[in-house]
Design an enzyme around this catalytic site. Structure first.
Site, PDB file in Angstrom:
ATOM      1  N   SER A 231       0.847  -1.192   0.000  1.00 40.09           N
ATOM      2  CA  SER A 231       0.000   0.000   0.000  1.00 40.09           C
ATOM      3  C   SER A 231       0.885   1.245   0.000  1.00 40.09           C
ATOM      4  CB  SER A 231      -0.883  -0.003   1.260  1.00 40.09           C
ATOM      5  OG  SER A 231      -1.506   1.253   1.451  1.00 40.09           O
TER       6      SER A 231
ATOM      7  N   TYR B 159      -4.860 -10.205 -17.202  1.00 40.28           N
ATOM      8  CA  TYR B 159      -4.994 -10.118 -15.748  1.00 40.28           C
ATOM      9  C   TYR B 159      -5.460 -11.454 -15.188  1.00 40.28           C
ATOM     10  CZ  TYR B 159      -6.146  -8.521 -11.074  1.00 40.28           C
ATOM     11  OH  TYR B 159      -6.190  -8.365  -9.697  1.00 40.28           O
TER      12      TYR B 159
ATOM     13  N   ASP C 114      -3.781  18.967 -16.130  1.00 36.62           N
ATOM     14  CA  ASP C 114      -2.937  19.504 -15.060  1.00 36.62           C
ATOM     15  C   ASP C 114      -3.558  19.189 -13.706  1.00 36.62           C
ATOM     16  OD1 ASP C 114      -0.768  20.840 -16.505  1.00 36.62           O
ATOM     17  OD2 ASP C 114      -2.364  22.101 -17.324  1.00 36.62           O
TER      18      ASP C 114
END
Length: 666
Positions: free
Chosen positions: A281, A470, A604
């Site tokens: 994490s 996956y 941005d």
């Protein structure tokens, strides 16, 4: 006719999988040719479920930063023996995406790329739209397949690869390695502690960062690609803005500081590739974040740390990469594979059919655990020995089978055929793995490959996780026995890591010795088997007396620098603005010399675009600019761009709206 052409092209590419890369003739030109490029892969940003946390309530409401596909292409001095790596700001990668990308590439630049020499992987952001898988399990939170998202990902990925290929030029490659500590937190320490080899390491995470630097022979920096392990979950489950999370922001920061604008093709590219982060994490899960905190500050902290270490390694890189370019690839049908004793340590074993356990349903500490299920639930100890699948349950051992995804007919809910791939770039080997792998499992796999490749002059092994397909998680056998989330999510049972290591080891020998590799079984094409339950935008309207682009809430006349500036418009659905209709949904503009100049776009990170439905078909658009204290004083305005879908004709109409001019003062 087009379908037949695609099958022919695909067949030609598939046939090339059976042997290592071979140049048409020996190359006498030394060095490499390198190209790098990026492109936009942002799909629908509103009313589409996000992928990663698997929560039906996490539905997109807007945009924080655009998602991008970043590509590095390397060929020998003669433009042969090409290999390429793509890192995409997405949660997961699927075979259907890669196959569609290859189909398009073989139409635009025929005969260059195939499954063997192209790696397509993801950063694992949990803040991107879903619905682009061909296996049903991953499209649950989106209520079916999203053609719009699938097409956006494929189109942008293809563009990034084609541009990188065409931008190739003579260049030097350099490599560096370092450690980044303090931003990795093991979320399954109980499982990690079960590993007997944990005493060989100082911490419960793998702090290694490997960095490639590409510099044109004329001296201009071209690209920086690195590998580092940290989950893309800095932004919490409550976030509903599309974003690249920590790795996407780290890449943006690196690129902007190298002069990138995202308005030109030939700009510096920074790729932040995911490694063995299965149990890692970006924050301490023992200290949960309050519900009213949005997660963006901690996202910036992780991104900034990764950027700074990557830039340091980039600046100090001195070791030049030299040597061959080569690649191997093979598909393997994973259920019931025999695994030799040298890989298990406990004699010959076998894998199981795909199944997810109770610990998978329990969820992780990063998301929202399901209270009725618990991590650490072990069959026969915490769960009674009751099952409807006795033989399969015995195969999965400690895992309590909850979802036997591999048994679903007519098509499994999860992929059973795994792509295994390895690239060699001089003294670096890249292991492209179609799964999330825990810290210790990754260490063991990398060591096994390095032991095989070291006699051939290989010094570095980089692990690219979540590549090409996956297949959930893989843990060590010891971690699996504890049945935390990662163990419950290991699809093919307790010997999955041993099986993967066996396949990669054989590929490593072939890569080292230049041997041919069997292509393996072809994954099924499920592109025409998709369920689409949610319609696209039917039409857009505005309130009576209003039009798209009209203001609902204007800006104030002046703000102090560092203020959060918010403007609201009546607009149209942002999902109309895909496939190049709008380059940006918003701009911040500054008055310079009597003309407006754009200083911010919707990619941005200090801007936010939020969409809300008003009534049946009206859209309320909120633009936010979080100005900084250092923002130059002057006159500014916020502008919104979009396309409305007209009621009777279905024709898209472009529109623009701008706020009043406001002053930003120190």
């Amino acid at each position: 006719m087009i379908r037949k052409m695609l099958w022919v092209v695909w067949g030609l590419g598939f046939a090339m999988l059976i042997s290592p890369l071979q140049a048409a003739e020996a190359c006498s030109t030394p060095g490499y040719r390198v190209g790098a490029a990026q492109d936009d892969i942002t799909g629908p940003v509103a009313e589409l479920g996000m992928l990663g946390y698997a929560d039906l309530g996490q539905v997109g409401e807007g945009l924080h930063m655009r998602l991008r596909s970043r590509t590095l292409v390397v060929s020998n001095g003669c433009g042969q023996d090409t290999v390429a790596m793509v890192i995409a700001d997405q949660a997961l990668m699927f075979h259907g995406i890669k196959q569609a990308v290859l189909n398009r590439l073989n139409l635009e630049i025929p005969g260059i790329f195939n499954h063997r020499n192209l790696v397509v992987s993801v950063t694992h952001t949990h803040a991107g739209p879903g619905g682009y898988a061909h296996h049903a399990l991953y499209n649950v939170t989106t209520f079916g397949f999203s053609r719009a998202n699938f097409d956006a990902i494929v189109a942008g990925t293809v563009k990034s690869v084609v541009k990188a290929w065409r931008l190739q030029q003579p260049a030097r490659l350099l490599i560096n390695r370092g450690e980044l500590e303090g931003i990795q937190f093991n979320r399954s320490p109980e499982a990690y502690q079960a590993n007997p080899d944990r005493q060989n390491y100082a911490q419960m995470s793998d702090p290694e960062m490997i960095q490639i630097k590409a510099v044109a022979t004329a001296g201009r920096p071209l690209a920086s690609f690195n590998w580092f392990a940290v989950h893309g979950v800095s932004l919490p489950l409550s976030n509903k803005f599309v974003s690249g999370d920590n790795k996407g922001l780290a890449a943006y920061t690196f690129e902007k500081n190298m002069g990138a604008t995202y308005l030109k093709d030939d700009e510096f590219v920074a790729g932040f590739i995911q490694a063995n982060s299965g149990d890692i994490s970006p924050y301490d899960v023992a200290q949960p974040m309050p519900a009213d905190v949005d997660g963006y500050p901690r996202n910036s902290e992780s991104a900034d740390a990764q950027y700074k270490k990557a830039f340091e390694l980039f600046q100090n890189a001195q070791e030049e990469i030299n040597g061959p370019l080569s690649a191997v690839h093979s598909f393997v049908d994973m259920p019931y594979q025999n695994v030799e004793g040298q890989y298990t340590g406990q004699g010959q074993q076998k894998t199981c059919n795909g199944a997810l356990g109770v610990a998978f349903a329990a969820g992780t500490e990063n998301g929202a655990p399901v209270p009725i299920f618990k991590e650490g639930t072990v069959y026969g100890i915490d769960w009674p020995k009751i099952t409807l699948m006795p033989e399969e349950q015995a195969c999965h051992a400690e895992k309590v089978i909850l979802l036997p995804t591999g048994f679903v007919k007519p098509h499994p809910w999860t992929a059973r055929i795994a792509p295994f791939q390895m690239l060699r770039i001089g003294q670096l080997v890249v292991v492209a793995a179609p799964f999330e792998i825990t810290t210790m499992a990754g260490r063991r796999l990398k060591k096994s490959i390095l032991d095989i490749m070291r006699p051939a002059g290989v010094k570095y092994v980089a692990l690219t996780a979540l590549a090409n397909e996956y297949q959930h998680y893989v843990t060590t056998r010891e971690e699996y026995s504890k049945q935390n989330y990662e163990g419950g999510s290991t699809l093919f049972g307790p010997w999955t890591l041993a099986a993967y290591t066996q396949v990669f080891s054989r590929l490593g020998v072939a890569l080292r010795d230049g041997q041919a590799v069997e292509a393996g079984p072809t994954p099924p094409d499920l592109s025409d088997q998709q369920l689409i339950l949610k319609p696209g935008v039917v039409f857009d309207t505005a309130p009576i007396g209003k039009d798209w682009g009209d203001l609902k809430q204007d800006a104030e006349r002046a703000y102090a620098a560092g203020s959060r500036i918010e403007v609201k418009f009546w607009g149209a659905h942002p999902n109309n603005s895909l496939q190049g209709r709008d380059r940006t949904l918003l701009t911040v503009q500054k008055m310079v010399g009597g003309t407006w100049q754009t200083v911010r776009y919707d990619w941005d990170p200090d801007t936010f675009y939020r969409w809300q439905r008003d009534g049946i078909s009206n859209s309320l658009i909120t633009l936010t600019w979080a100005s900084e204290a250092e923002t130059p004083e002057g006159l500014y305005r916020l502008c919104h761009y979009g396309h409305g879908k007209q009621f009777f004709t279905g024709i898209y109409k472009s529109y623009t709206g701008c706020s009043r001019t406001f002053e930003l003062i120190p």
